[in-house]
Design an enzyme around this catalytic site. Structure first.
Site, short mmCIF file in Angstrom:
data_model
loop_
_atom_site.label_atom_id
_atom_site.label_comp_id
_atom_site.label_asym_id
_atom_site.label_seq_id
_atom_site.Cartn_x
_atom_site.Cartn_y
_atom_site.Cartn_z
N GLU A 137 -26.26 -73.96 -5.59
CA GLU A 137 -25.04 -73.57 -4.91
C GLU A 137 -24.95 -72.05 -4.73
OE1 GLU A 137 -21.73 -76.76 -6.04
OE2 GLU A 137 -22.37 -75.57 -7.75
N CYS B 33 -18.38 -72.54 -19.28
CA CYS B 33 -19.04 -72.45 -17.98
C CYS B 33 -19.74 -73.76 -17.62
CB CYS B 33 -20.06 -71.31 -18.02
SG CYS B 33 -20.94 -71.09 -16.46
N CYS C 262 -15.94 -68.40 -10.31
CA CYS C 262 -16.77 -68.09 -11.48
C CYS C 262 -16.79 -69.25 -12.46
CB CYS C 262 -16.19 -66.90 -12.24
SG CYS C 262 -16.19 -65.39 -11.33
N CYS D 161 -22.47 -64.78 -3.31
CA CYS D 161 -22.75 -64.99 -4.73
C CYS D 161 -23.92 -65.97 -4.80
CB CYS D 161 -21.50 -65.56 -5.39
SG CYS D 161 -21.77 -66.09 -7.09
N CYS E 85 -22.86 -71.35 -22.44
CA CYS E 85 -21.53 -70.80 -22.75
C CYS E 85 -20.50 -71.94 -22.65
CB CYS E 85 -21.17 -69.69 -21.78
SG CYS E 85 -22.33 -68.32 -21.83
N CYS F 189 -28.75 -73.67 -16.37
CA CYS F 189 -28.74 -72.44 -17.15
C CYS F 189 -28.97 -72.79 -18.62
CB CYS F 189 -27.39 -71.73 -16.99
SG CYS F 189 -27.27 -70.17 -17.90
N1 SAH Z 1 -25.19 -65.78 -16.55
C1 SAH Z 1 -24.48 -64.70 -15.96
C2 SAH Z 1 -23.97 -64.94 -14.56
C3 SAH Z 1 -23.29 -66.23 -14.26
S1 SAH Z 1 -21.59 -66.43 -14.58
C4 SAH Z 1 -23.36 -64.25 -16.87
O1 SAH Z 1 -23.17 -64.86 -17.91
O2 SAH Z 1 -22.72 -63.26 -16.59
C5 SAH Z 1 -20.72 -65.24 -13.68
C6 SAH Z 1 -19.42 -64.87 -14.35
O3 SAH Z 1 -18.49 -65.95 -14.38
C7 SAH Z 1 -19.63 -64.46 -15.79
O4 SAH Z 1 -18.86 -63.36 -16.14
C8 SAH Z 1 -19.16 -65.69 -16.51
O5 SAH Z 1 -18.88 -65.43 -17.83
C9 SAH Z 1 -17.95 -66.06 -15.66
N2 SAH Z 1 -17.47 -67.41 -15.92
C10 SAH Z 1 -18.17 -68.46 -16.38
N3 SAH Z 1 -17.38 -69.53 -16.56
C11 SAH Z 1 -16.12 -69.14 -16.21
C12 SAH Z 1 -14.86 -69.82 -16.16
N4 SAH Z 1 -14.73 -71.09 -16.50
N5 SAH Z 1 -13.79 -69.09 -15.74
C13 SAH Z 1 -13.91 -67.80 -15.36
N6 SAH Z 1 -15.06 -67.14 -15.38
C14 SAH Z 1 -16.18 -67.80 -15.80
#
Ligand code: SAH
Length: 345
Positions: free
Chosen positions: A88, A115, A331, A101, A112, A108
């Site tokens: 995506e 996410c 995000c 983006c 986290c 991944c």
């Molecule tokens: N792996 C990288 C990039 C992908 S996520 C990273 O960790 O930064 C891009 C951004 O979206 C990151 O700041 C991540 O923490 C944030 N993100 C992930 N899940 C989210 C959520 N449920 N709500 C808001 N931001 C989120």
């Protein structure tokens, strides 16, 4: 067969010379890769040359599967790779220009808790050409809407866990024969793989570095991010200071606000203390809901209260306006839909 979009100018030069063509064909090819997604359109090249390219290399790296348009103008594209994986990307229109983006991995490995992208783990790295092709596709699609000025590596995947292809991608978009997008217009977001941060600086990649911090102390960070078992927040901030010293680029701290978890004034004070002496801006992201976690976003009042607390103590901060959340394109909402589709069948 390899995608032609994977090749740097140096590699294209070697390739055309090995095929008995003149060196200048490499620049021509690079421009064609940006402009077209089919060898059929390379009409100003010798037929025999195009035919041998066709036999050995891939022109169309991604095919559109579906797209969903958000009420705010963001567009979430679902692409299929040559091997059948689904990835995506999101188009984000802003007053100051358009961004894309991109995803850098299928799935991944970082896991986290908040996410969606890491829910099924990592399937594979995307090649530089597969990352680039997301931008090229959208740039062609949005040709009449002002093109693309900014790139954010904030889709599925951890860019510094796919270091080689991430850096190659940044160099490709940066090339004057490629999209010619400046390093400063590329944002790379990472959960903080310290070796990668140090390598970026020593490899001369001076993009905007965003660090997904999300908690100001190790105990809290460990509750939501697996990577916190490996690096402490103090080590991360030290790495960001080194990055700033080498590149002169202010870094961005991303901090997801999770209601009742990390959004109190005490958390803001802890964050301010942690960031002391670091040239940075704090981007506060109210949590976007996904189906995989029970966390809640903060109230609007709390989000802005947290921001004000930081600002009044001298930390540059803002609350990020999240686009595309109504189409699961914001995000943390991008995911490896290949697995889901298989499960649904
Ligand atoms: N792996 C990288 C990039 C992908 S996520 C990273 O960790 O930064 C891009 C951004 O979206 C990151 O700041 C991540 O923490 C944030 N993100 C992930 N899940 C989210 C959520 N449920 N709500 C808001 N931001 C989120």
């Amino acid at each position: 067969m390899r995608p032609l979009a994977d090749f740097s100018l140096e590699e294209l030069t070697e390739l055309v010379e090995s095929m008995g063509e003149k060196k200048y064909r490499a620049k021509q090819l690079m421009r064609h890769i940006v402009a077209y997604d089919s060898f059929d359109e390379y009409t100003d090249l010798p037929k025999t040359f195009i035919n041998s390219l066709r036999e050995n290399y891939i022109d169309r790296v991604l095919v559109e599967n579906t797209r969903v348009v958000s009420s705010d103008g963001a567009v979430r594209y679902l692409f299929q790779t040559v091997g059948g994986d689904l990835i995506e990307s999101v188009f984000l229109p802003h007053d100051y220009g358009n961004s894309v983006c991109v995803s850098c991995q299928v799935g991944c490995a970082m896991g986290c808790g908040f996410c969606a992208s890491g829910h099924y783990g990592l399937k594979r790295n995307l090649s530089a050409g597969e990352i680039l092709s997301q931008v090229l596709f959208i740039a062609r699609d949005k040709r009449n809407e002002g093109g693309i000025n900014k790139l954010v590596m904030m889709g599925s995947g951890e860019p510094l866990h796919n270091y080689y292809n991430t850096v190659k991608f940044i160099r490709l978009v940066n090339s004057e024969y490629g999209l010619n997008i400046g390093m400063r217009s590329v944002s790379l977001s990472s959960c903080g793989l310290i070796d990668g941060i140090d390598r970026l600086a020593s490899d001369g990649i001076s993009c905007t570095l965003s660090l997904s911090l999300h908690a100001a102390c190790d105990d809290k960070r460990k509750k939501i991010m697996k990577i916190a078992e490996r690096y402490t927040v103090a080590e991360l901030v030290a790495a960001l200071k080194r990055y700033f010293d080498k590149t002169g680029r202010r870094v961005i701290i991303e901090y997801i606000l999770i209601g009742g978890f990390n959004d109190t004034d005490a958390d803001a004070v802890m964050l301010k203390n942690l960031l002391k002496g670091l040239c940075c801006h704090v981007n506060l992201i109210p949590l976007n809901k996904t189906e995989y976690c029970d966390f809640s976003p903060p109230t609007k009042k709390r989000a802005y209260g947290f921001c004000e607390k930081l600002k009044s103590s001298g930390v540059s901060a803002s609350v990020r306006r999240s686009m595309g959340s109504d189409v699961a394109g914001a995000c943390g909402q991008l995911k490896n839909r290949t697995v889901e589709q298989k499960i649904k069948k």
